[in-house]
Design a protein around this motif. Sequence first.
Motif, mmCIF file in Angstrom:
data_model
loop_
_atom_site.group_PDB
_atom_site.id
_atom_site.type_symbol
_atom_site.label_atom_id
_atom_site.label_comp_id
_atom_site.label_asym_id
_atom_site.label_seq_id
_atom_site.Cartn_x
_atom_site.Cartn_y
_atom_site.Cartn_z
ATOM 1 N N UNK B 31 10.558 66.140 -30.554
ATOM 2 C CA UNK B 31 10.295 65.751 -31.938
ATOM 3 C C UNK B 31 11.579 65.284 -32.614
ATOM 4 N N UNK B 32 12.640 66.009 -32.356
ATOM 5 C CA UNK B 32 13.925 65.591 -32.893
ATOM 6 C C UNK B 32 15.054 66.235 -32.121
ATOM 7 N N UNK B 47 24.857 69.456 -38.426
ATOM 8 C CA UNK B 47 25.640 68.248 -38.700
ATOM 9 C C UNK B 47 24.737 67.032 -38.906
ATOM 10 N N UNK B 48 23.913 66.789 -37.926
ATOM 11 C CA UNK B 48 23.044 65.619 -37.972
ATOM 12 C C UNK B 48 21.721 65.936 -37.301
ATOM 13 N N UNK B 49 20.653 65.391 -37.850
ATOM 14 C CA UNK B 49 19.333 65.523 -37.252
ATOM 15 C C UNK B 49 18.778 64.123 -37.025
ATOM 16 N N UNK B 50 18.336 63.847 -35.807
ATOM 17 C CA UNK B 50 17.757 62.551 -35.481
ATOM 18 C C UNK B 50 16.298 62.760 -35.117
ATOM 19 N N UNK B 51 15.417 62.127 -35.855
ATOM 20 C CA UNK B 51 13.998 62.175 -35.518
ATOM 21 C C UNK B 51 13.766 61.373 -34.237
ATOM 22 N N UNK B 52 12.688 61.680 -33.545
ATOM 23 C CA UNK B 52 12.425 61.028 -32.264
ATOM 24 C C UNK B 52 12.244 59.518 -32.415
ATOM 25 N N UNK B 53 11.847 59.093 -33.606
ATOM 26 C CA UNK B 53 11.625 57.659 -33.823
ATOM 27 C C UNK B 53 12.906 56.923 -34.229
ATOM 28 N N UNK B 60 29.634 60.622 -42.673
ATOM 29 C CA UNK B 60 31.084 60.568 -42.713
ATOM 30 C C UNK B 60 31.668 60.027 -41.420
ATOM 31 N N UNK B 61 32.522 60.831 -40.785
ATOM 32 C CA UNK B 61 33.163 60.389 -39.527
ATOM 33 C C UNK B 61 32.303 60.663 -38.299
ATOM 34 N N UNK B 62 31.113 61.179 -38.512
ATOM 35 C CA UNK B 62 30.231 61.533 -37.401
ATOM 36 C C UNK B 62 29.103 60.519 -37.263
ATOM 37 N N UNK B 63 28.831 60.185 -36.010
ATOM 38 C CA UNK B 63 27.689 59.324 -35.717
ATOM 39 C C UNK B 63 27.004 59.867 -34.482
ATOM 40 N N UNK B 64 25.700 60.095 -34.596
ATOM 41 C CA UNK B 64 24.939 60.585 -33.453
ATOM 42 C C UNK B 64 23.906 59.542 -33.071
ATOM 43 N N UNK B 65 23.770 59.312 -31.789
ATOM 44 C CA UNK B 65 22.775 58.371 -31.289
ATOM 45 C C UNK B 65 21.776 59.104 -30.415
ATOM 46 N N UNK B 88 30.560 72.425 -30.439
ATOM 47 C CA UNK B 88 29.497 71.531 -30.878
ATOM 48 C C UNK B 88 28.283 71.734 -29.979
ATOM 49 N N UNK B 89 27.165 71.997 -30.614
ATOM 50 C CA UNK B 89 25.935 72.294 -29.891
ATOM 51 C C UNK B 89 24.896 71.219 -30.158
ATOM 52 N N UNK B 90 24.217 70.862 -29.111
ATOM 53 C CA UNK B 90 23.107 69.924 -29.183
ATOM 54 C C UNK B 90 21.826 70.724 -28.958
ATOM 55 N N UNK B 91 20.777 70.410 -29.711
ATOM 56 C CA UNK B 91 19.506 71.130 -29.556
ATOM 57 C C UNK B 91 18.349 70.169 -29.755
#
Lengths: 117, 111
Positions: B31-32, B47-53, B60-65, B88-91
Motif C-alpha cells: 500500500x505504501x 521522514x517520508x511516506x510514498x503511496x503505492x501509486x 528538504x534535502x531528502x528524496x525517496x523514490x 534509517x529504516x525502510x518499512x
Amino acid sequence: NAGVMQNPRHLVRRRGQEARLRCSPMKGHSHVYWYRQLPEEGLKFMVYLQKENIIDESGMPKERFSAEFPKEGPSILRIQQVVRGDSAAYFCASSPTDYPGAGEKLFFGSGTQLSVL
Amino acid sequence: KQEVTQIPAALSVPEGENLVLNCSFTDSAIYNLQWFRQDPGKGLTSLLLIQSSQREQTSGRLNASLDKSSGRSTLYIAASQPGDSATYLCAVSGNTGKLIFGQGTTLQVKP
C-alpha cells in the motif's frame, strides 16, 4: 499536541515477574500498534488495536503476552512471567485513521526498554 | 511472505557528500512505503511516506523514490551533515496497518 507517550522508558524485571508497558496515543488517534525490537534485529510487528478491539495479533507470541486498548486510558502491553529473551525495546505507534487506507503516517513513541535479569 | 532488505547495513561518509540508501522488498503488493529515522535510545521519526501509486516524495534535502514493480526504493540525502547521523529504516505496509521493516542502514556523517 503531545506525541505518542510511552512509559516507563526503562523497565527492569527479574525472571518470572510481570511487565506492564503503557502507551498513550496522540490526541485524536484511535489506532495503536505495538512493535518489538530485539537486540541486533529489526522492528517486528506484534499487535494492532483499536479502542476495545484487537484487530490483528498475528505477531504476538502465543503465550505470556497480551495487549489491550480500553475505552478510557492507555494501551497496555502485558508480559507475564518474563524471561531473558523478552529483553528488547518495545515501541508503540498510533494513527488517526485506518492506516494505511488513508495514507496516514504512523507516529511512534520513544519506546520502553525492557531488561530482564 | 514479505521481506525487506536494506543495503548497506552501515555507511560512513564525509560531510557534504550526497548519498543513497537502498531498500528492496519481495512482494510488490504494497500500500505504501515509509522511511524512518531512528536515533540511539529514541523512537522512530517518519521522514517520508510514498503511496503505492506514487513514484517519489521530497522533503528538504531528502528524496525517496519507489519502483513498485521491481520492489525497490531509494532514499537520497543531499549535502549530508553530521546531524544526519542515525539509523534509517525502510518499512512497507500491505492491506493492514502492519509495517514490515528492514534491518536499517546506520549512517555516520563525519565533520
